[in-house]
Design an enzyme around this catalytic site. Structure first.
Site, PDB file in Angstrom:
ATOM      1  N   GLU A 276      24.451  26.696   3.310  1.00  0.00           N
ATOM      2  CA  GLU A 276      25.207  26.026   2.441  1.00  0.00           C
ATOM      3  C   GLU A 276      25.635  27.887   1.237  1.00  0.00           C
ATOM      4  O   GLU A 276      25.214  26.903  -0.088  1.00  0.00           O
ATOM      5  CB  GLU A 276      23.895  25.379   1.595  1.00  0.00           C
ATOM      6  CG  GLU A 276      23.955  24.316   3.150  1.00  0.00           C
ATOM      7  CD  GLU A 276      22.476  22.906   2.265  1.00  0.00           C
ATOM      8  OE1 GLU A 276      22.928  23.124   1.390  1.00  0.00           O
ATOM      9  OE2 GLU A 276      22.374  22.683   3.556  1.00  0.00           O
TER      10      GLU A 276
ATOM     11  N   ASN B 242      25.558  28.957   7.463  1.00  0.00           N
ATOM     12  CA  ASN B 242      25.396  27.161   8.135  1.00  0.00           C
ATOM     13  C   ASN B 242      26.146  26.254   7.059  1.00  0.00           C
ATOM     14  O   ASN B 242      25.694  27.537   6.071  1.00  0.00           O
ATOM     15  CB  ASN B 242      23.376  27.464   8.816  1.00  0.00           C
ATOM     16  CG  ASN B 242      22.962  25.717   9.573  1.00  0.00           C
ATOM     17  OD1 ASN B 242      23.790  25.091  10.436  1.00  0.00           O
ATOM     18  ND2 ASN B 242      22.560  24.918   8.902  1.00  0.00           N
TER      19      ASN B 242
ATOM     20  N   HIS C 233      27.154  16.230   8.979  1.00  0.00           N
ATOM     21  CA  HIS C 233      25.864  15.400   8.787  1.00  0.00           C
ATOM     22  C   HIS C 233      27.236  14.623   8.279  1.00  0.00           C
ATOM     23  O   HIS C 233      27.949  14.909   7.140  1.00  0.00           O
ATOM     24  CB  HIS C 233      25.612  15.436   7.649  1.00  0.00           C
ATOM     25  CG  HIS C 233      23.827  16.097   7.582  1.00  0.00           C
ATOM     26  ND1 HIS C 233      23.038  16.168   8.132  1.00  0.00           N
ATOM     27  CD2 HIS C 233      23.785  17.814   7.323  1.00  0.00           C
ATOM     28  CE1 HIS C 233      21.907  16.612   8.217  1.00  0.00           C
ATOM     29  NE2 HIS C 233      22.239  18.304   7.289  1.00  0.00           N
TER      30      HIS C 233
ATOM     31  N   GLU D 170      22.709  19.598  12.574  1.00  0.00           N
ATOM     32  CA  GLU D 170      22.631  19.128  12.229  1.00  0.00           C
ATOM     33  C   GLU D 170      22.899  17.563  12.190  1.00  0.00           C
ATOM     34  O   GLU D 170      22.330  16.814  10.931  1.00  0.00           O
ATOM     35  CB  GLU D 170      21.471  19.471  10.852  1.00  0.00           C
ATOM     36  CG  GLU D 170      21.179  20.681  10.202  1.00  0.00           C
ATOM     37  CD  GLU D 170      20.865  20.957   9.143  1.00  0.00           C
ATOM     38  OE1 GLU D 170      21.164  20.452   7.619  1.00  0.00           O
ATOM     39  OE2 GLU D 170      20.964  22.148   8.495  1.00  0.00           O
TER      40      GLU D 170
ATOM     41  N   ASP E  37      23.748  13.949  11.761  1.00  0.00           N
ATOM     42  CA  ASP E  37      24.056  12.498  12.065  1.00  0.00           C
ATOM     43  C   ASP E  37      24.842  11.727  11.638  1.00  0.00           C
ATOM     44  O   ASP E  37      26.085  12.651  10.861  1.00  0.00           O
ATOM     45  CB  ASP E  37      22.006  12.525  11.441  1.00  0.00           C
ATOM     46  CG  ASP E  37      22.487  12.711  10.118  1.00  0.00           C
ATOM     47  OD1 ASP E  37      23.599  13.384   9.062  1.00  0.00           O
ATOM     48  OD2 ASP E  37      21.271  13.277   9.433  1.00  0.00           O
TER      49      ASP E  37
HETATM   50  O1  G3I Z   1       5.675  16.867   2.130  1.00  0.00           O
HETATM   51  C1  G3I Z   1       6.321  16.484   0.886  1.00  0.00           C
HETATM   52  C2  G3I Z   1       4.996  15.411   1.034  1.00  0.00           C
HETATM   53  O2  G3I Z   1       3.819  15.667   0.747  1.00  0.00           O
HETATM   54  C3  G3I Z   1       5.014  14.528  -0.860  1.00  0.00           C
HETATM   55  O3  G3I Z   1       3.943  13.359  -1.587  1.00  0.00           O
HETATM   56  C4  G3I Z   1       6.422  13.876  -0.647  1.00  0.00           C
HETATM   57  C5  G3I Z   1       6.926  13.753  -2.341  1.00  0.00           C
HETATM   58  O4  G3I Z   1       8.691  13.548  -2.462  1.00  0.00           O
HETATM   59  O5  G3I Z   1       7.460  15.207  -0.444  1.00  0.00           O
HETATM   60  C6  G3I Z   1       7.210  15.916   0.288  1.00  0.00           C
HETATM   61  O6  G3I Z   1       8.265  16.553   0.930  1.00  0.00           O
HETATM   62  C7  G3I Z   1       9.787  16.495   0.989  1.00  0.00           C
HETATM   63  C8  G3I Z   1      10.013  16.951   2.847  1.00  0.00           C
HETATM   64  O7  G3I Z   1      11.473  17.076   2.604  1.00  0.00           O
HETATM   65  C9  G3I Z   1       9.418  16.988   3.811  1.00  0.00           C
HETATM   66  O8  G3I Z   1       9.231  15.521   3.646  1.00  0.00           O
HETATM   67  C10 G3I Z   1      10.913  16.327  -0.496  1.00  0.00           C
HETATM   68  O9  G3I Z   1      10.397  15.825  -0.896  1.00  0.00           O
HETATM   69  C11 G3I Z   1      11.840  16.466   0.202  1.00  0.00           C
HETATM   70  O10 G3I Z   1      12.924  17.228  -0.445  1.00  0.00           O
HETATM   71  C12 G3I Z   1      12.020  16.991   1.488  1.00  0.00           C
HETATM   72  O11 G3I Z   1      13.244  17.184   2.326  1.00  0.00           O
HETATM   73  C13 G3I Z   1      13.955  17.758   2.686  1.00  0.00           C
HETATM   74  C14 G3I Z   1      15.469  18.556   2.812  1.00  0.00           C
HETATM   75  O12 G3I Z   1      16.075  19.154   2.968  1.00  0.00           O
HETATM   76  C15 G3I Z   1      15.194  18.877   1.487  1.00  0.00           C
HETATM   77  O13 G3I Z   1      16.259  19.470   1.121  1.00  0.00           O
HETATM   78  C16 G3I Z   1      14.344  17.615   4.106  1.00  0.00           C
HETATM   79  O14 G3I Z   1      13.300  16.432   4.811  1.00  0.00           O
HETATM   80  C17 G3I Z   1      15.520  17.996   5.104  1.00  0.00           C
HETATM   81  O15 G3I Z   1      15.507  16.623   6.972  1.00  0.00           O
HETATM   82  C18 G3I Z   1      16.315  18.462   4.696  1.00  0.00           C
HETATM   83  O16 G3I Z   1      17.051  18.997   5.381  1.00  0.00           O
HETATM   84  C19 G3I Z   1      18.307  19.462   5.099  1.00  0.00           C
HETATM   85  C20 G3I Z   1      18.098  20.479   5.523  1.00  0.00           C
HETATM   86  O17 G3I Z   1      17.543  21.511   5.608  1.00  0.00           O
HETATM   87  C21 G3I Z   1      20.122  21.365   5.492  1.00  0.00           C
HETATM   88  N1  G3I Z   1      21.204  21.110   5.490  1.00  0.00           N
HETATM   89  C22 G3I Z   1      20.722  19.775   4.660  1.00  0.00           C
HETATM   90  C23 G3I Z   1      19.589  18.718   5.085  1.00  0.00           C
HETATM   91  C24 G3I Z   1      19.213  16.854   4.628  1.00  0.00           C
HETATM   92  O18 G3I Z   1      19.858  17.655   2.898  1.00  0.00           O
END
Ligand code: G3I
Length: 513
Positions: free
Chosen positions: A157, A217, A257, A288, A290
């Site tokens: 990104e 990516n 996406h 990625e 969806d």
């Molecule tokens: O694990 C913690 C948990 O302990 C806590 O209670 C909770 C409260 O907010 O957060 C949890 O962590 C989250 C994590 O995902 C695991 O679920 C984070 O807040 C959350 O920000 C994080 O989001 C991820 C996101 O990237 C962050 O930018 C998504 O799962 C993940 O699917 C997403 O993936 C990105 C790719 O890396 C790049 N391309 C876009 C894609 C979507 O943004």
């Protein structure tokens, strides 16, 4: 035996599809052992038979049996991001989740896509780090897993939102320095976090003797055009980066996406855009995927299953599109659960297949399209001689060669007559257009083609993919490249070009050989 051991054994029993992705000495090898006619019953097997991987993103708490049954590739959704594993000095920490995922993939013959080394988001302790610290982290991360990681997202990104075609201006891009002030970062004297991170990653891979391939990516880079038909400047900027730094970059991830954002639509020129990157020699992944299925605004039209079909087909039709990864297994566990963008419903390992799942499976089972080089063992055509006359090209005016004539007698049977037709579809906007040209073989196979068309005054070709070109305005000729000259009877291949001006009313003339 622990429950996890029982689970692993069960996975191994269930996860041996007839066609599978094997890791041989760290290199990805596609092996197909199934009878050609049988349709495969898992995404993994159907994709492997077609010569690509089909994977998903996952986490250590979601290693359910279905993962290895349905998917031949795994991307850690969050466990390899710098905020999880990097220390402020570029060291590694908390790698147990990532290790678990890599080990699970290894024991189930799944390809791993490492995600991600340099990213402005989820940078954790690396936020604000220098290039030197980034380089330290890049070395440590690549060396930890070596060839167990088939593909690494080195830079994620790096480009701005809203189709500006510019790089982001926050860290790590604040380290970019345009030394001669000419407006780009592609000169040797510039510092460029993209180039310098890839150079470091390449050094580490080569020093370690790893087979790991290095990817860039991004999202909203999927189509040549965006909603309304204007050029996708973000995709063009990514293309410039890959073209310029091709020697360090092995693969490109189109995140895919797809949703109702005007820059995130599924455009008809998705395949053409995949193809133009592939023509640079890199592998392309839809990394990625969806696809928004939010019925409240039903914004991407054709229905989710059909949209999935279209996206998968675009990849299948480009030989160097070597992998598709959906960003999670089920809607409820997706980062965008409200969009219901994935292939399964349910949760916690108890998943149900959606119609989108069956559409993807069906499309994968159809295999690659006609733009893939045909197998060399293709039997001679059994179709009757075509009725089209032989080409009327005059004999060459060049003098006969001075070398002795071949001693083999000329063939006693005339070569089969050939023919083709071409049609053009246009995507136009004020001041520009993208043309997709379909070349269809007649009742006999062809081994080469040439398409002539006359552009209206004021129109000019600026780029072309999937064809060689002579001329830029007025009468322009396009001919096949080495991998798409052979087209079976009644089948087609496509090429495209982008241009400035207006290009309505094109009448292509196709000549085959
Ligand atoms: O694990 C913690 C948990 O302990 C806590 O209670 C909770 C409260 O907010 O957060 C949890 O962590 C989250 C994590 O995902 C695991 O679920 C984070 O807040 C959350 O920000 C994080 O989001 C991820 C996101 O990237 C962050 O930018 C998504 O799962 C993940 O699917 C997403 O993936 C990105 C790719 O890396 C790049 N391309 C876009 C894609 C979507 O943004």
């Amino acid at each position: 035996m622990s429950s996890s051991q029982r689970q692993r054994r069960r996975v191994r029993r269930l996860a041996l599809p007839a066609a599978m992705l094997l890791l041989v000495g760290g290199a990805v090898t596609i092996q197909s052992t199934a009878p050609a006619a049988a349709a495969e019953t898992t995404l993994r097997a159907a994709a492997a038979k077609a010569g690509l991987f089909f994977g998903t993103a996952s986490s250590p708490n979601r290693l359910y049996p279905i993962l290895a049954q349905e998917f031949g590739q795994l991307t850690p959704e969050n466990d390899m991001k710098p905020d999880r594993i990097a220390t402020s000095s570029g060291g590694l920490q908390n790698t147990s989740g990532a290790d678990q995922l890599v080990n699970h993939a290894q024991s189930n013959n799944m390809v791993v896509r490492g995600h991600t080394l340099v990213w402005h988001s989820q940078a954790g302790a690396l936020q604000g780090a220098s290039q030197s610290t980034l380089n330290t982290f890049i070395g440590n991360a690549i060396n930890r897993w070596g060839s167990k990681i088939a593909y690494w997202d080195v830079v994620n990104e790096s480009l701005e939102d809203n189709n500006t075609g510019r790089r982001r201006n926050q860290w790590p891009h604040t380290m970019n320095r345009d030394a001669n002030g000419d407006g780009d970062y592609f000169d040797a004297g510039d510092t460029d976090v993209i180039r310098d991170s890839f150079i470091r990653a390449k050094q580490v891979v080569q020093a370690g003797g790893y087979s790991t391939k290095l990817c860039i990516n991004d999202y909203d880079v999927e189509g040549l055009t965006v909603k309304g038909g204007g050029p996708n400047r973000k995709a063009n900027a990514l293309y410039d980066i890959v073209r310029t730094y091709r020697q360090y970059i092995d693969c490109v991830g189109f995140q895919s996406h797809f949703n109702d954002n005007p820059n995130s639509i599924i455009s008809d020129d998705l395949q053409a855009n995949i193809q133009r990157f592939a023509d640079l020699g890199v592998e392309v992944h839809l990394s990625e995927v969806d696809i928004d299925d939010d019925l409240s605004n039903n914004d991407i039209g054709a229905g989710q299953a059909e949209n999935y079909r279209k996206v998968v087909r675009a990849c299948l039709n480009v030989a160097k599109c070597t992998g598709i990864t959906v960003w999670g297994i089920s809607d409820s566990e997706s980062w965008r659960s409200s969009e219901r963008g994935l292939l399964f419903t349910g949760g916690n390992g108890n998943y149900q297949k959606k119609s989108a799942y069956y559409a993807v499976l069906d499309e994968l089972n159809k295999g690659r399209g006609t733009t893939t080089p045909p197998p060399t063992t293709t039997p001679p055509p059994t179709t009757p001689p075509p009725t089209t006359p032989p080409p009327t090209t005059p004999p060459p005016t060049t003098p006969p060669p001075t070398t002795p004539p071949p001693t083999t007698p000329p063939p006693t049977t005339p070569p089969p007559a050939t023919g083709c037709t071409a049609t053009v579809s246009l995507n136009s906007w004020t001041g520009g257009f993208v043309a997709t040209v379909r070349v269809t073989a007649g009742s006999s196979p062809i081994s080469g083609w040439n398409v002539q068309l006359t552009l209206p005054s004021g129109a000019a070709v600026t780029s072309v993919w999937n064809a060689n070109r002579t001329g830029t305005s007025g009468s322009v000729q396009f001919s096949n490249v080495n991998y798409n000259g052979s087209v079976n009877a009644g089948q087609y291949t496509e090429f495209g070009f982008q241009g400035t001006g207006a290009a309505s009313g094109l009448t292509p003339v196709c000549t085959a050989s």
